[in-house]
Write a protein that holds these residues in place. Sequence first.
Motif, short mmCIF file in Angstrom:
data_model
loop_
_atom_site.label_atom_id
_atom_site.label_comp_id
_atom_site.label_asym_id
_atom_site.label_seq_id
_atom_site.Cartn_x
_atom_site.Cartn_y
_atom_site.Cartn_z
N PHE A 47 0.83 -1.20 0.00
CA PHE A 47 0.00 0.00 0.00
C PHE A 47 0.87 1.26 0.00
O PHE A 47 0.65 2.17 -0.79
CB PHE A 47 -0.93 0.00 1.21
CG PHE A 47 -1.73 1.26 1.33
CD1 PHE A 47 -2.88 1.45 0.57
CD2 PHE A 47 -1.33 2.28 2.19
CE1 PHE A 47 -3.61 2.63 0.66
CE2 PHE A 47 -2.05 3.45 2.29
CZ PHE A 47 -3.20 3.62 1.52
N GLU A 48 1.85 1.30 0.89
CA GLU A 48 2.71 2.48 1.01
C GLU A 48 3.54 2.72 -0.25
O GLU A 48 3.79 3.86 -0.63
CB GLU A 48 3.61 2.35 2.24
CG GLU A 48 2.82 2.46 3.53
CD GLU A 48 3.59 2.01 4.77
OE1 GLU A 48 4.77 1.61 4.64
OE2 GLU A 48 2.99 2.05 5.86
N THR A 49 3.90 1.65 -0.94
CA THR A 49 4.64 1.79 -2.20
C THR A 49 3.74 2.36 -3.29
O THR A 49 4.15 3.23 -4.05
CB THR A 49 5.20 0.42 -2.65
OG1 THR A 49 6.07 -0.07 -1.62
CG2 THR A 49 5.95 0.52 -3.96
N SER A 50 2.51 1.87 -3.35
CA SER A 50 1.58 2.29 -4.41
C SER A 50 0.96 3.66 -4.16
O SER A 50 0.65 4.38 -5.10
CB SER A 50 0.47 1.27 -4.57
OG SER A 50 0.99 0.02 -4.93
N PHE A 51 0.74 4.00 -2.89
CA PHE A 51 -0.01 5.21 -2.56
C PHE A 51 0.73 6.06 -1.53
O PHE A 51 0.27 6.24 -0.40
CB PHE A 51 -1.40 4.84 -2.04
CG PHE A 51 -2.18 3.97 -2.98
CD1 PHE A 51 -2.73 4.49 -4.14
CD2 PHE A 51 -2.33 2.62 -2.73
CE1 PHE A 51 -3.44 3.69 -5.02
CE2 PHE A 51 -3.04 1.80 -3.60
CZ PHE A 51 -3.59 2.33 -4.75
N LYS A 52 1.88 6.58 -1.92
CA LYS A 52 2.73 7.34 -1.01
C LYS A 52 2.06 8.58 -0.44
O LYS A 52 2.32 8.97 0.68
CB LYS A 52 4.02 7.74 -1.71
CG LYS A 52 4.91 6.59 -2.02
CD LYS A 52 6.17 7.01 -2.73
CE LYS A 52 6.97 5.77 -3.02
NZ LYS A 52 8.08 5.96 -3.87
N PHE A 72 -9.17 5.55 1.55
CA PHE A 72 -8.26 6.66 1.80
C PHE A 72 -8.54 7.81 0.84
O PHE A 72 -9.29 7.68 -0.12
CB PHE A 72 -6.81 6.20 1.67
CG PHE A 72 -6.48 5.55 0.35
CD1 PHE A 72 -5.90 6.27 -0.67
CD2 PHE A 72 -6.75 4.20 0.14
CE1 PHE A 72 -5.60 5.67 -1.88
CE2 PHE A 72 -6.45 3.59 -1.07
CZ PHE A 72 -5.88 4.33 -2.08
N SER A 73 -7.90 8.92 1.13
CA SER A 73 -7.98 10.09 0.27
C SER A 73 -6.66 10.20 -0.50
O SER A 73 -5.59 10.05 0.08
CB SER A 73 -8.19 11.34 1.12
OG SER A 73 -8.21 12.49 0.31
N LEU A 74 -6.79 10.43 -1.80
CA LEU A 74 -5.61 10.58 -2.65
C LEU A 74 -5.87 11.72 -3.62
O LEU A 74 -6.82 11.67 -4.41
CB LEU A 74 -5.35 9.28 -3.43
CG LEU A 74 -4.09 9.24 -4.28
CD1 LEU A 74 -2.84 9.31 -3.40
CD2 LEU A 74 -4.07 7.98 -5.12
N ASN A 75 -5.07 12.76 -3.49
CA ASN A 75 -5.23 13.95 -4.34
C ASN A 75 -6.65 14.51 -4.30
O ASN A 75 -7.23 14.86 -5.32
CB ASN A 75 -4.83 13.63 -5.79
CG ASN A 75 -3.41 13.13 -5.90
OD1 ASN A 75 -2.54 13.58 -5.16
ND2 ASN A 75 -3.17 12.19 -6.78
N GLY A 76 -7.23 14.54 -3.11
CA GLY A 76 -8.55 15.13 -2.93
C GLY A 76 -9.72 14.23 -3.32
O GLY A 76 -10.86 14.66 -3.33
N GLN A 77 -9.44 12.97 -3.64
CA GLN A 77 -10.50 12.04 -4.04
C GLN A 77 -10.45 10.82 -3.13
O GLN A 77 -9.38 10.34 -2.77
CB GLN A 77 -10.30 11.62 -5.49
CG GLN A 77 -11.42 10.78 -6.00
CD GLN A 77 -11.31 10.60 -7.51
OE1 GLN A 77 -10.30 10.89 -8.13
NE2 GLN A 77 -12.37 10.11 -8.10
N TYR A 78 -11.64 10.33 -2.76
CA TYR A 78 -11.70 9.13 -1.93
C TYR A 78 -11.64 7.89 -2.80
O TYR A 78 -12.34 7.78 -3.80
CB TYR A 78 -12.95 9.13 -1.04
CG TYR A 78 -12.80 10.14 0.07
CD1 TYR A 78 -12.03 9.84 1.19
CD2 TYR A 78 -13.36 11.40 -0.03
CE1 TYR A 78 -11.85 10.77 2.19
CE2 TYR A 78 -13.19 12.34 0.97
CZ TYR A 78 -12.44 12.01 2.07
OH TYR A 78 -12.26 12.94 3.07
N VAL A 79 -10.77 6.96 -2.40
CA VAL A 79 -10.47 5.77 -3.17
C VAL A 79 -10.48 4.58 -2.21
O VAL A 79 -10.25 4.74 -1.02
CB VAL A 79 -9.06 5.90 -3.82
CG1 VAL A 79 -8.70 4.69 -4.64
CG2 VAL A 79 -8.97 7.17 -4.66
N ALA A 80 -10.72 3.39 -2.75
CA ALA A 80 -10.59 2.16 -1.96
C ALA A 80 -9.69 1.20 -2.74
O ALA A 80 -9.84 1.06 -3.96
CB ALA A 80 -11.94 1.53 -1.69
#
Length: 146
Positions: free
Chosen positions: A34-39, A57-65
């Motif tokens: 996870f940490e490698t893919s979604f720093k 989680f939130s990534l660049n202002g968007q919620y993702v699973a």
Amino acid sequence: MKRFLITLTVLFSLISMSSFASDSKVDSRVLKSFETSFKNATEVDWTVTNNFYKAKFSLNGQYVAAYFDASGNMIAITRNISSTQLPISLQTNLKNNYEGFWISDLFEVANEEGTTYYVTVENADTKLILKSSNSDWVTYQKERKS
């Protein structure tokens, strides 16, 4: 009153400790993947089942699973999208074939097989869940409203 405040403090401490306890159940291989893919992920919340690990989680202002197997391999990524983010062919097909329906849910699933879209459309009588198939929609689930 003092006793009440102490009780509340202890209760909130236990709740906050239990909310972080689920992170410790996540396999280290999954966390590393996870940490490698979604720093840049923030607000990470884990759900652990017998078959997979789910990180919301939130990534660049968007919620993702993101979903992972026990070995840390990513199974799929999902995100809610708006109808304008659909490929043009799917937008057109939806507009032409489901006139009189409104969209109540729309999300994208990306995995090793490619990207698939699921849309829930409703009218006064029916609720349909449609799944994308190339540039067309197929009925995934149909429900009559009472």
